[in-house]
Design an enzyme around this catalytic site. Structure first.
Site, PDB file in Angstrom:
ATOM      1  N   GLU A   1       0.847  -1.185   0.000  1.00  0.00           N
ATOM      2  CA  GLU A   1       0.000   0.000   0.000  1.00  0.00           C
ATOM      3  C   GLU A   1       0.889   1.243   0.000  1.00  0.00           C
ATOM      4  O   GLU A   1       1.903   1.302   0.695  1.00  0.00           O
ATOM      5  CB  GLU A   1      -0.875  -0.010   1.254  1.00  0.00           C
ATOM      6  CG  GLU A   1      -1.851   1.143   1.345  1.00  0.00           C
ATOM      7  CD  GLU A   1      -2.688   1.082   2.611  1.00  0.00           C
ATOM      8  OE1 GLU A   1      -3.892   1.390   2.532  1.00  0.00           O
ATOM      9  OE2 GLU A   1      -2.144   0.717   3.680  1.00  0.00           O
TER      10      GLU A   1
ATOM     11  N   LYS B   1     -10.324  -0.467  -1.998  1.00  0.00           N
ATOM     12  CA  LYS B   1     -10.414  -0.780  -0.565  1.00  0.00           C
ATOM     13  C   LYS B   1     -11.811  -0.481  -0.015  1.00  0.00           C
ATOM     14  O   LYS B   1     -12.318   0.634  -0.134  1.00  0.00           O
ATOM     15  CB  LYS B   1      -9.363   0.033   0.180  1.00  0.00           C
ATOM     16  CG  LYS B   1      -9.157  -0.321   1.644  1.00  0.00           C
ATOM     17  CD  LYS B   1      -8.020   0.534   2.191  1.00  0.00           C
ATOM     18  CE  LYS B   1      -7.679   0.225   3.620  1.00  0.00           C
ATOM     19  NZ  LYS B   1      -6.605   1.133   4.108  1.00  0.00           N
TER      20      LYS B   1
ATOM     21  N   CYS C   1      -4.576  -3.781   3.367  1.00  0.00           N
ATOM     22  CA  CYS C   1      -4.263  -3.287   4.707  1.00  0.00           C
ATOM     23  C   CYS C   1      -5.389  -3.492   5.724  1.00  0.00           C
ATOM     24  O   CYS C   1      -5.558  -4.578   6.258  1.00  0.00           O
ATOM     25  CB  CYS C   1      -3.846  -1.823   4.621  1.00  0.00           C
ATOM     26  SG  CYS C   1      -2.937  -1.234   6.083  1.00  0.00           S
TER      27      CYS C   1
END
Length: 332
Positions: free
Chosen positions: A87, A162, A204
């Protein structure tokens, strides 16, 4: 640091002995050509090799690209078929205004350079998360945190945005409000077939939500990937245990590229990029600082574990429902 484990899938980072081919999956020899051989063109029987990157991104996009490109080329020369970057591989801004000003579209110059890099090196690239200006940028002035997957021809095979945004406040230590400038994604992307296995994309903070990993497993994923930029307080407490938990419960390989070190004056990242096998063992982990770790993906081993402990077939949807995602078909 690199760890020795009972089941050794780790490829060491030491240089090959003189005269030894640098590409286990290729036919080249050291110094034979500036262009690495195709990663999967070597002798039959070798397991796919993946490379996992650890970098220290800053607001300087040019320096970041140079560092990432160097790692990709190194991994390609060692025979990796798939290279994972973390990321914020493109940059990590020092504040919200800078983060927004540096963002680009997937059709922009920076992604174009990674397309060329994938072609030149003949590898798959997992690039997540990229600060993406989507089609709604002119009206929203907000970006997406996008995990882009490129094949060796440079084609954008998948783009996952995301879905879980990191809004946390640890009093006196960490404050993050990703939702203040980022749009959440609206879908989970089906697993993608690669030479290493079927790859499920996350980013993440998604790591904290087992539902997404279970949905991807149900859809056929064999490798789950969590490119990340964990902070030091959260990483030291939760990073490895969460990654191992996702591997054990899904019986998948888990690959987690990571940011490390001081990204700017107000941010330091935890690092510890690693690979976990379907049994939950850490089979590769980066040393301190930027670099790579390598692991072989053994799908025979994965399917053996799934046969021996068939938790997927033992679930009780009659009691607690089925974890599934819209648009993802179940795979036996």
């Amino acid at each position: 640091m690199l760890r020795a484990v009972p089941r050794t899938l780790l490829r060491c980072l030491l240089p090959a002995p003189p005269g030894t081919p640098r590409c286990p999956h290729g036919s080249g020899t050291p110094g034979s050509s500036p262009r690495p051989p195709r990663a999967m063109s070597g002798p039959p029987g070798l397991k796919p090799l993946v490379a996992v990157g650890q970098v220290t991104s800053t607001p300087d996009k040019e320096l970041n690209f140079a560092a990432c490109a160097g790692l990709v080329r190194e991994a390609a020369h060692r025979g990796a078929c798939l290279v994972f970057l973390p990321e914020g591989f493109d940059y990590i801004g020092s504040d919200t205004a800078q983060t927004l000003s540096l963002a680009e579209g997937l059709d922009g110059d920076l992604m174009g350079r990674y397309v060329e890099l994938a072609r030149d090196c003949g590898v798959w690239l997992s690039l997540g998360g990229f600060h993406e200006r989507g089609r709604d940028w002119p009206t929203t002035q907000r970006i997406y945190n996008c995990h882009a997957l490129l094949d060796p021809a440079g084609h954008l095979v998948a783009a996952y945005r995301k879905t879980h945004l990191c809004d946390v406040e640890l009093e006196g230590r960490v404050t993050m409000k990703e939702s203040s400038f980022t749009n959440p994604g609206t879908e989970i992307v089906p697993p993608v077939s690669t030479p290493a296995g079927k790859l499920g994309l996350s980013i993440c903070y998604d790591l904290r939500f087992p539902e997404i990993s279970l949905a991807l497993r149900r859809a056929g994923a064999e490798i789950l990937t969590y490119p990340s930029a964990f902070t030091v307080p959260t990483g030291s407490a939760h990073w490895e245990v969460l990654l191992r938990a996702r591997a054990i419960e899904s019986q998948c390989y888990v690959v987690a590229a990571a940011q490390t070190g001081k990204n700017h004056e107000r941010r330091t990242s935890y690092g510890h990029a690693l690979v976990v096998d379907p049994w939950g063992a850490v089979v590769a982990q980066c040393r301190e600082g930027p670099g790579l770790c390598y692991a072989e993906i053994d799908l025979d081993y994965l399917h053996r574990i799934r046969r021996e402990i068939p938790v997927h077939g033992h679930r009780r949807p009659d009691l607690y429902g089925t974890v599934a995602a819209a648009g993802l078909a179940a795979v036996p």
